[in-house]
Design an enzyme around this catalytic site. Structure first.
Site, PDB file in Angstrom:
ATOM      1  N   ALA A 323       0.859  -1.182   0.000  1.00 54.18           N
ATOM      2  CA  ALA A 323       0.000   0.000   0.000  1.00 54.18           C
ATOM      3  C   ALA A 323       0.894   1.230   0.000  1.00 54.18           C
ATOM      4  O   ALA A 323       1.972   1.231   0.610  1.00 54.18           O
ATOM      5  CB  ALA A 323      -0.928   0.004   1.204  1.00 54.18           C
ATOM      6  N   GLU A 324       0.437   2.268  -0.670  1.00 56.57           N
ATOM      7  CA  GLU A 324       1.298   3.436  -0.892  1.00 56.57           C
ATOM      8  C   GLU A 324       1.693   4.154   0.381  1.00 56.57           C
ATOM      9  O   GLU A 324       2.691   4.898   0.398  1.00 56.57           O
ATOM     10  CB  GLU A 324       0.658   4.413  -1.875  1.00 56.57           C
TER      11      GLU A 324
END
Length: 517
Positions: A323-324
């Site tokens: 996830a960013e």
């Protein structure tokens, strides 16, 4: 030495016209108590006023929390943000042209903090070329005030290649959050789901001659924190604010979940299989693009189903979901806990996560298809009066080895069913999503063709591929009529040469028997 003070005392140090850098990813590591104090001070005294705010990820709950506290007319004069979808009060000011509003890629802003810290002129990158942040299109400007204020993105050339320069600006006040502070201001993050870009914001403020305000859960005496757990040294910190528990939730949805911060690993019950509906059809087709030992980023919504399908097919251990915000491995959460991951293998600073993404290390990115056009462009950032913003979308999609966009063919009331292995359209959606030209270019088909990036567009009834000659229809679902169910609901005509049926296993109950090759 850092000073322990109330949020009101810390906020009194912010001057009119200052530029603030705020940490946070949705609700994680956002300094809620300090934001509330800024709002309260402005409403009671009129100060601080005319602020510029810079933040990378969306920071809010779609209502009042997070950066929404700063959505008072006169408090802000300018905002440079990665995402606006969770910030309706800020959106309103931007739409009413009461602040100069810019939207830049989330990864670029996280890197901008780091480059400001190092005294560099800004971020020089390919990220954003030929999208709406390119100055040849919109330059990331969302309204007339921003257009009047001028460019913050510049097109340059280095070694014969086009690049974008995202210009540095001083950060007068860095507002960050941690778990513990000692009396000298050393900070640790044991109970936080993420680090976000807290280190880079603190360094950027110090390099700009500014101050750092740190909101924490608890304050302990100097010497009580383990050196290896200290993420931010006290020499960076000017003000320590102990928050009330309700203003220091781990995420918008949870006060404290130790498996989010990596303190414990918990058993994860097997996910219940998704029902066989349009979401599962698209997730199954997207999952067929996975390769063994994939490093993957999944967007919100339909793409989240790819993880569920992989788990059902027994392929979960062949994926590493990222996830960013900075998590690697584990299971990314959704809803109010979005940004956190259960049982992550590692939690990185957000700028480092985007270094990995921008370097082309994602094997696959599955993201949403909100609006697509004849050039293969995708829009997920602006729809009429609604400003969603690009978030990490541009960094992720421009740099993944392969991109799969997933979304229903039409929107607004679409109802489908699977009967005898065939897709049946029970009610067509009111809005066509495949249009002649998207409202805003969040993903550039031309750029993808330029770099030779494979791109698929997966819907419940058809699959399209980006080719050098344009958009080609490559697969249709069993039971679908190309003329009636596809071409009649498109704003452009795709290339039609060799159309195959989608894999029949996609439309059957039970497992597909999917393997990765």
């Amino acid at each position: 030495m850092a000073k322990i003070m109330t949020a009101a005392e810390a906020v009194a140090l912010i001057k009119d016209g200052d530029t603030l850098g705020t940490s946070g990813f949705v609700g994680s590591v956002f300094p809620e108590e300090v934001a509330q104090a800024i709002q309260k001070s402005f409403l009671e005294t009129g100060h601080p006023a005319g602020l510029t705010v810079v933040h990378a990820a969306g920071q809010g709950d779609s209502k009042e929390r997070g950066i929404n506290h700063l959505g008072e007319e006169g408090l802000l004069s300018r905002i440079i943000a990665g995402h606006y979808g969770l910030e309706p009060r800020i959106q309103k000011l931007a739409l009413e042209n009461k602040i100069a509003a810019y939207n830049l890629p989330q990864g670029v802003i996280s890197h901008l903090f780091r480059d400001i810290a190092a005294g560099k002129p800004g971020v020089i990158t390919h990220v954003g070329l030929k999208t709406f942040v390119d100055p040849r299109l919109e330059g990331g400007k969302l309204n007339d005030k921003a257009r009047e204020a001028g460019d913050i993105v510049q097109l340059i050339e280095i070694n014969g290649e086009e690049k974008l320069l995202y210009k540095a600006l001083p950060i007068n006040v860095g507002i960050i959050r941690a778990t513990y502070a000692d009396t000298k201001g050393n900070l640790t993050f044991e109970h936080e789901a993420l680090y976000a870009e807290a280190v880079s914001i603190a360094q950027a403020a110090k390099s700009s001659g500014g101050i750092v305000i740190a909101q924490v859960k608890e304050i302990v005496e100097y010497g009580n924190l383990k050196t290896r757990l200290v993420k931010i040294p006290g020499v960076y910190v000017d003000c320590i604010v102990k928050a009330a528990p309700e203003n220091h939730m781990m995420t918008n949805g949870s006060y404290y979940v130790p498996s989010y911060s990596g303190e414990v690993r918990v058993p994860v019950d097997a996910l219940a299989p998704m029902p066989l509906n349009e979401r599962k059809i698209m997730a199954r087709r997207a999952a067929m693009e996975l390769v063994p030992d994939s490093v993957v980023n999944l967007g919100i919504g339909v793409p989240e189903g790819v993880a569920s399908v992989a788990a059902e097919e027994g392929l979960g251990d062949q994926l590493s979901l990222t996830a960013e915000g900075g998590t690697v491995g584990g299971i990314p959460m959704g809803g109010g806990d979005f940004g956190a991951s259960v049982n992550a293998d590692c939690i990185l600073d957000q700028p480092y996560q985007f270094d990995y993404y921008d370097g082309g290390n994602l094997d696959l990115a599955c993201l949403g298809l909100a609006e697509m056009d004849a050039s293969g462009n995708i829009n997920v950032s602006k729809f009429g009066p609604k400003i969603a913003g690009c978030g990490g979308f541009i960094n992720i999609t421009q740099n993944s080895k392969k991109v799969v966009y997933c979304g229903t063919f039409t929107a607004g009331g679409l109802k489908v069913a699977v009967q005898d292995g065939k897709l049946v359209i029970l009610q067509e959606g009111k809005k066509d999503k495949l249009v002649e030209k998207v409202e805003q270019v969040t993903f550039s088909g031309d750029y993808a063709k330029q770099i030779g990036q494979p791109v698929l567009y997966v819907t419940e009834r058809a699959v399209f591929r980006l080719t050098p000659d344009g958009i080609e229809l490559t697969e249709v679902a069993p039971g679908i009529d190309i003329e009636k169910d596809i071409l009649a609901h498109m704003g452009f005509k795709p290339i039609i040469k060799d159309v195959k049926l989608m894999d029949s296993r996609i439309f059957n109950e039970g497992k597909m028997g999917l393997t990765l090759e």
